[in-house]
Design a protein around this motif. Sequence first.
Motif, PDB file in Angstrom:
ATOM      1  N   ARG A 218       1.033  -1.135   0.028  1.00  0.00           N
ATOM      2  CA  ARG A 218       0.055  -0.049  -0.082  1.00  0.00           C
ATOM      3  C   ARG A 218       0.813   1.247   0.041  1.00  0.00           C
TER       4      ARG A 218
ATOM      5  N   ASN B  14       5.625   0.102 -11.103  1.00  0.00           N
ATOM      6  CA  ASN B  14       6.394   1.284 -11.581  1.00  0.00           C
ATOM      7  C   ASN B  14       7.985   0.842 -11.721  1.00  0.00           C
TER       8      ASN B  14
ATOM      9  N   ALA C 241       2.852   0.305  -6.880  1.00  0.00           N
ATOM     10  CA  ALA C 241       1.834   1.204  -6.464  1.00  0.00           C
ATOM     11  C   ALA C 241       0.685   1.100  -5.947  1.00  0.00           C
TER      12      ALA C 241
ATOM     13  N   GLN D  42      11.417   2.582 -11.428  1.00  0.00           N
ATOM     14  CA  GLN D  42      11.800   4.042 -10.976  1.00  0.00           C
ATOM     15  C   GLN D  42      13.216   4.163 -10.620  1.00  0.00           C
TER      16      GLN D  42
ATOM     17  N   ASN E  74       3.756   1.883  -2.070  1.00  0.00           N
ATOM     18  CA  ASN E  74       4.859   2.102  -3.258  1.00  0.00           C
ATOM     19  C   ASN E  74       6.137   1.353  -2.816  1.00  0.00           C
TER      20      ASN E  74
ATOM     21  N   TYR F 230       2.702  11.190 -17.508  1.00  0.00           N
ATOM     22  CA  TYR F 230       3.848  10.570 -16.709  1.00  0.00           C
ATOM     23  C   TYR F 230       3.638   9.068 -17.009  1.00  0.00           C
TER      24      TYR F 230
END
Length: 466
Positions: free
Chosen positions: A207, A255, A296, A257, A209, A451
Motif C-alpha cells: 500500500r 512502476n 504502486a 523507478q 509504493n 507520466y
Amino acid sequence: MPLSEMSRLLPKDRKLRKWVITVLIITFLLVASLMIYSVIQIALHLFRLLFKNLSLFMSTVEGNYTQVNTTIPYENEYVNTGGAMNLTTGVFRAPIAGTYVFNFNAPRYSSDQNVPLCLNVRMDLNNLPVANGPICGYSYEKWTEASLVAVLDLKQNDTVGVYLQQGEIRGDYSVRSNHSHTHFTGFLMYEKSAFHAFRTNDSFASRRNDTVPFHGVNTNVGSNFDLETSTFTAPINGTYYFQFIGSSSTTTDVNLQKNDVELMGYGYTRSMHWGSAGFHSLWQLQEGDKVCTKLAMGKLEEASKESKITNLVGFLVAEEEYDSFNTSVYFHVARTSGLYAGNNNKLVVNYTVVHSNEGDGMNAASGIFKAPQPGIYAFHFTAHKGTGYISPMDSCSTVIQMHNNLTIGVGSNCDMTYSAPIFFHSILHLEIDDEIKMVMTEGDMMGADHYNESARFSGYLIYPDE
Ligand SMILES: *[C@@H]1O[C@H](CO)[C@@H](O)[C@H](O)[C@H]1NC(C)=O
Ligand SMILES: *[C@@H]1O[C@H](CO)[C@@H](O)[C@H](O)[C@H]1NC(C)=O
Ligand SMILES: *[C@@H]1O[C@H](CO)[C@@H](O)[C@H](O)[C@H]1NC(C)=O
Ligand SMILES: *[C@@H]1O[C@H](CO)[C@@H](O)[C@H](O)[C@H]1NC(C)=O
Ligand SMILES: *[C@@H]1O[C@H](CO)[C@@H](O)[C@H](O)[C@H]1NC(C)=O
Ligand SMILES: *[C@@H]1O[C@H](CO)[C@@H](O)[C@H](O)[C@H]1NC(C)=O
Ligand SMILES: *[C@@H]1O[C@H](CO)[C@@H](O)[C@H](O)[C@H]1NC(C)=O
Ligand SMILES: *[C@@H]1O[C@H](CO)[C@@H](O)[C@H](O)[C@H]1NC(C)=O
Ligand SMILES: *[C@@H]1O[C@H](CO)[C@@H](O)[C@H](O)[C@H]1NC(C)=O
Ligand SMILES: *[C@@H]1O[C@H](CO)[C@@H](O)[C@H](O)[C@H]1NC(C)=O
Ligand SMILES: *[C@@H]1O[C@H](CO)[C@@H](O)[C@H](O)[C@H]1NC(C)=O
Ligand SMILES: *[C@@H]1O[C@H](CO)[C@@H](O)[C@H](O)[C@H]1NC(C)=O
C-alpha cells in the motif's frame, strides 16, 4: 644497442640530458598506450565479429499448438545465425558460453469450453524450469498474451526451450491477419552488466509504493543487482534496457523507478483473473543511478516456489563513451494519447515522447524507424488495449510489425478486460534504410497521461554488419 652505448648518444649537458630523457619517456608512454588502445579496439572488434556469426534467432509458430507437456516447436525463422535454434525440436543450444537474452510471447486461446481458461508457458534451461508466464481469461474464445523474459548465463551446449504447461496457444488469426502471434527470440549479448532477478515467495501486496522484493538471480554479470535491496545500480554511464513481467488477479500498477523519483516505465493489469503487468524500458543512466520496481497498487501473485512468475531483467545496451566503431544505434519513444483504429483500419503508431534516439533512426512523428546502419537489431513494443472499441465479434486490439512491406508478426489483446499488455519483440537483420514500424490494424490503444506513457517502442543495434 647496449644501454651504455645509448647513453653516449645523449647530450653531454646534464640539464639537457634530463630533459631529453623525460621527453623520451613521455614519447614511449604515449606510443605504448596508443598500442594498448589499438589492441583493445581490435580485440573488441573481433569479439563483435565472433558474436555476429554465432548466436541469434527469432522464430514463430503458425498453427494452433495444443500439446500440453511438450516443448513448443516453431515453423518459421527470420534470423538464426549458426543454426543454434532447432525449429523442429524448439530447442536452442548455446554454441558458445555467454550471457543470452530470451523473449517469448504467445496468445492464450481455448478451442472450446473443455479447455482450461489459462495458458501457462514455462522457460526451461537444460529441461529445468527457469521462469513461468501464466495468463488467464474468463471467456474461452477471448485471448490475451502470455509473456516470458530471461537473461541467462549459458555454458556451451546448454539448452533453452519453452514448454507448454497448461492451456492452448492460438496460432493464426485467420479473419484479419494470417501472421504469427507466437514468437521466441534470443541473442548473445555483449556482457558488461546484466541481471535477471526473480521472486519465489508468496504473493506480494503493498500500500506504500514498496520496492518489489526479489529472492534470487539467474544472472548477475557485474554484480550490479543487489538482492538485499532488490535494486540495480548502474556501473557506468550508458543506456540500459529493462523488462518486467509479473501477474496479478487484481488491479495492479507496477512502476520502474530511477533514484526513487523518476518514472522509467509503467505496467498494469485490471483483471479479475491472472493478467500480466509486463512492460519494458530503455533508459540513459549515470554511474551510481539506482533502479528498482515499485508496487504502486495491487498485488503480485506467485503460484509456488517452483514457478517463477515475477521477473525483472536489465542489461547495458550502449556505453556513453566514444565508440570508435560508431555502433551505437538505439531509440526509445512513447505515446501518451490513445489510438483508435476501429474495425480494420491501418494506422501507423506514432509517438509524442522521445526518450532517446541515438543514430537518428527513429522519426517519432511518422512512427517509422529507418536503419542508419546495416546489422541485427532488437525491437520491443508494449501497449495496452483500450476500452473504446466494442465489436460484436471479438473486440480485439491488434498491432502488427512491418519490415518494409513485409509483416513480421502480430501482437493482440482480445479480452474485454484489457488485462494483458500487447507485446511485440523481434530480432531482425536490416539493410541500411530498411524501415520498421508498428501498425494498428484494429481496435484501440489505451491512452495515458504524460507520466505513465503506457505505449512504448524501443530498439537497438545488437551487431552491426562489417
Ligand atoms: C502434464 O503433466 C502433469 C504433471 O506431470 C500431469 O499432471 C498432467 O496430467 C499432464 N497433462 C497432460 C495433458 O498430459
Ligand atoms: C533438429 O533436431 C532433430 C532431432 O534431434 C534433428 O533430427 C534435426 O536434424 C535437427 N535439425 C537441425 C536443422 O539441426
Ligand atoms: C486454430 O483453432 C481455431 C479455433 O479452434 C480454429 O478456428 C482455427 O482454424 C485453427 N487454426 C488452424 C491453423 O488449425
Ligand atoms: C558441445 O557439443 C559439441 C558437439 O557435440 C562438442 O564437440 C563439444 O565438446 C561440447 N562442448 C561441451 C562443453 O560439452
Ligand atoms: C488467412 O488464410 C485463410 C486460409 O488460408 C484465408 O481464407 C483468409 O482469407 C486469410 N486471411 C487473410 C487476412 O489473408
Ligand atoms: C517472503 O516475503 C516476505 C515479505 O516480502 C518476508 O517477510 C518473508 O520473510 C519472505 N519469506 C521467505 C521465505 O523468503
Ligand atoms: C557520467 O555522466 C556525468 C553527467 O553527464 C558526468 O559528470 C560524468 O563525468 C560521467 N562519468 C564518466 C565516467 O564519464
Ligand atoms: C505511489 O507513487 C505514485 C508515483 O510516485 C503516486 O502517484 C501514488 O499516489 C503513490 N501511491 C501511494 C499509495 O502512495
Ligand atoms: C562516428 O560518428 C561521429 C558523429 O556522427 C563522426 O564524427 C565520426 O567520424 C564517426 N566515426 C567513425 C569511426 O565512423
Ligand atoms: C501522428 O500521426 C497522425 C496521423 O496519423 C498525425 O495527425 C499526428 O500529427 C502525428 N503525431 C505527431 C506527434 O506527429
Ligand atoms: C512497398 O509498397 C509500396 C506501395 O504499396 C511500394 O511503392 C514500394 O515499392 C514497396 N516497397 C518494397 C520494398 O517492396
Ligand atoms: C497512471 O495511470 C493510471 C491508470 O490510468 C492512473 O490510475 C494513475 O493515476 C496514473 N499515474 C499517474 C502518476 O498519473
